[in-house]
Design an enzyme around this catalytic site. Structure first.
Site, short mmCIF file in Angstrom:
data_model
loop_
_atom_site.label_atom_id
_atom_site.label_comp_id
_atom_site.label_asym_id
_atom_site.label_seq_id
_atom_site.Cartn_x
_atom_site.Cartn_y
_atom_site.Cartn_z
N GLU A 135 129.73 -4.25 95.09
CA GLU A 135 128.49 -4.97 94.73
C GLU A 135 128.36 -5.09 93.22
O GLU A 135 128.59 -4.12 92.48
CB GLU A 135 127.30 -4.21 95.32
CG GLU A 135 126.16 -5.08 95.75
CD GLU A 135 126.52 -5.96 96.96
OE1 GLU A 135 126.94 -7.12 96.74
OE2 GLU A 135 126.39 -5.50 98.10
N ASP B 238 131.71 -8.87 91.50
CA ASP B 238 132.48 -10.11 91.69
C ASP B 238 132.55 -10.91 90.39
O ASP B 238 133.52 -11.62 90.14
CB ASP B 238 131.94 -10.97 92.86
CG ASP B 238 130.52 -11.45 92.68
OD1 ASP B 238 129.76 -10.86 91.88
OD2 ASP B 238 130.15 -12.44 93.35
N GLY C 33 118.70 -11.57 100.49
CA GLY C 33 119.99 -11.05 100.03
C GLY C 33 121.12 -11.37 100.98
O GLY C 33 122.14 -10.69 100.99
N SER D 3 122.46 -14.58 101.26
CA SER D 3 123.13 -15.80 100.79
C SER D 3 122.66 -17.08 101.44
O SER D 3 123.47 -17.98 101.72
CB SER D 3 124.65 -15.69 100.96
OG SER D 3 125.15 -14.81 100.02
N ASP E 211 129.62 -15.04 97.35
CA ASP E 211 128.81 -15.64 98.42
C ASP E 211 129.42 -16.95 98.92
O ASP E 211 129.53 -17.18 100.13
CB ASP E 211 127.38 -15.90 97.92
CG ASP E 211 126.72 -14.63 97.41
OD1 ASP E 211 127.29 -13.55 97.62
OD2 ASP E 211 125.65 -14.74 96.79
N TYR F 201 119.21 -10.19 87.21
CA TYR F 201 120.63 -10.36 87.53
C TYR F 201 121.40 -10.69 86.24
O TYR F 201 122.42 -10.09 85.93
CB TYR F 201 120.78 -11.48 88.57
CG TYR F 201 122.19 -11.70 89.08
CD1 TYR F 201 122.66 -11.01 90.19
CD2 TYR F 201 123.04 -12.61 88.46
CE1 TYR F 201 123.96 -11.22 90.67
CE2 TYR F 201 124.33 -12.84 88.93
CZ TYR F 201 124.77 -12.14 90.03
OH TYR F 201 126.05 -12.36 90.49
C1 GLA Z 1 124.44 -12.17 94.44
C2 GLA Z 1 125.44 -13.09 93.74
C3 GLA Z 1 126.88 -12.63 94.02
C4 GLA Z 1 127.05 -11.16 93.73
C5 GLA Z 1 125.95 -10.32 94.38
C6 GLA Z 1 126.01 -8.88 93.98
O1 GLA Z 1 124.54 -12.30 95.82
O2 GLA Z 1 125.28 -14.41 94.16
O3 GLA Z 1 127.78 -13.41 93.29
O4 GLA Z 1 127.12 -10.93 92.35
O5 GLA Z 1 124.66 -10.82 94.06
O6 GLA Z 1 127.18 -8.29 94.43
#
Ligand code: GLA
Length: 392
Positions: free
Chosen positions: A31, A34, A125, A127, A173, A222
């Protein structure tokens, strides 16, 4: 005929000719790494966005309607793209962004009518953003009759999110939504973008619990995490976290200062956990998964500071159910600041586990927990709807 098709027809007075299904995703480990060249292990999940569409010359641009988003028909231009700043219309930026990115490549979408239906909660969370982007990208490609690769499409969608929504997300995602495979986790190497599907044993169920705390990655936290990591990389004089060891991080502890030190410790240890998780899964050592998920959650909570009380509660409640009774592992999933937790449990105990989480959550927060079992699902896909032959 599905309820969605009936609603589409009632709203627009025409038959849909294209159906697109785009799943959500859940991440098991890796987590917030990426965007730092790390490994991640997500799966596509069963809840999804369904998009129905009809090419219709009488439409005013691209007409978009979502029953779950107020039920109004919104008109998007096929050639002039602008960011919607009204918060109620902010979700349209995912669609406009995708149209604009294809537009930059000289692709002009024909006018059409679009209906969007969803079983995927937004802000959980899971996507829903990437699912919406991918569904729109598949629609663009269906309308112009030209397909790109899943990898290229995912990169286009990521660009739309960066440039039009303002979230500097990684690639996890969009890859998971576009490349998911039934009963497989995807091990994605975010440095070279190689994807290795890894089977999830059938005896293991994925349980997802949506805390109901809405996360909004656009609100800046973020981006702050990304900025912290970039700043730390400069202090470490490294070009990629893949080349950074825990020993090096410890050596630079005072130069980094407390916050950056903890951010980097999460990144470096999470990279190792992701690799260990993949190996344990391949070797069938299911008992190791829980330890790695627990350590991953604690690191996200204490070092990366992206968890919240509700997520911590759900993770603790997961472990309280107990490995002896078939719980294998629990952690928060996705970007954090609210959203969902993911739990691996032995298939036969999944109903009892759901009941336990729901009861505990109600006792602690006095709310109904949206909690469900899902299998790892297949990738987003597009199909043409053939009209039924007329019967006389
Ligand atoms: C969100 C972002 C991803 C990733 C996650 C955390 O979902 O879109 O790219 O960074 O947070 O792992």
């Amino acid at each position: 005929m599905s309820a969605a098709v009936k609603q589409f027809r009632a709203r627009y007075g025409v038959e849909p000719t294209i159906r697109i299904e785009a799943p959500g995703r859940v991440n098991l480990i890796g987590e917030h790494i990426d965007y730092l060249d790390g490994w991640v292990m997500p799966a596509a999940i069963e809840p999804r966005i369904t998009l129905l569409a009809a090419h219709d010359p009488s439409a005013c641009g691209i007409e978009v309607w979502s029953a779950e988003r107020g039920g109004m028909v919104h008109q998007l231009s096929t050639s002039e793209f602008k960011v919607r700043s009204n918060p109620e219309e902010a979700w349209l930026n995912y669609l406009v962004g995708v149209l604009a990115v294809y537009g930059d490549r000289g692709i002009r979408v024909p006018v059409c009518r679009v209906g969007i239906f969803s079983t995927l909660p937004s802000g959980a969370g899971l996507s829903s953003s990437a699912a919406l982007e991918t569904a729109m990208a598949l629609l663009v490609e269906a309308l112009i009759g030209k397909q790109t690769s899943a990898r290229e499409r995912a990169l286009l969608c990521q660009k739309a999110e960066h440039d039009w929504v303002g979230v500097p997300c990684g690639i996890m995602d969009q890859f998971a939504v576009g490349m998911g495979a039934e009963d497989y986790l995807l091990k994605i190497d975010c440095r070279d973008l190689k994807v290795e599907p890894t089977p999830l044993p059938r005896a293991v169920s994925l349980v997802i619990a949506d805390s109901g705390v809405k996360h909004a990655l656009g609100d800046g936290e973020y981006r702050k995490r990304r900025d912290d990591c970039e700043a730390a990389l400069a202090v470490l004089e490294a070009s990629s976290f893949r080349d950074v060891s825990l020993e090096l991080v410890n050596q630079f502890r005072s130069e980094l200062g407390d916050r950056l030190f903890r951010r980097v410790r999460h990144v470096v240890t999470e990279m190792r956990r992701a690799g260990d998780f993949a190996n344990a899964l391949k070797a069938g050592q299911l008992d190791d998964l829980g330890r790695l998920m627990r350590a991953g959650h604690d690191s996200l909570k204490n070092d990366f500071e992206v968890s919240c009380a509700e997520l911590d509660f759900l993770v603790d409640a997961g472990y309280a159910f107990g490995p002896d009774r078939g719980q294998l592992g629990s952690r928060m999933t996705g970007g954090g600041f609210g959203g969902s937790t993911v739990h691996l449990v032995r298939e036969e105990v999944a109903p009892a586990f759901l009941k336990h989480l729901k009861a505990e959550y109600r006792r602690a927060f006095d709310v109904d927990l949206n909690c469900f079992v899902t299998r790892a699902a297949g990738a987003a896909k597009c199909e043409l709807i053939l009209s039924a032959p007329s019967t006389r």
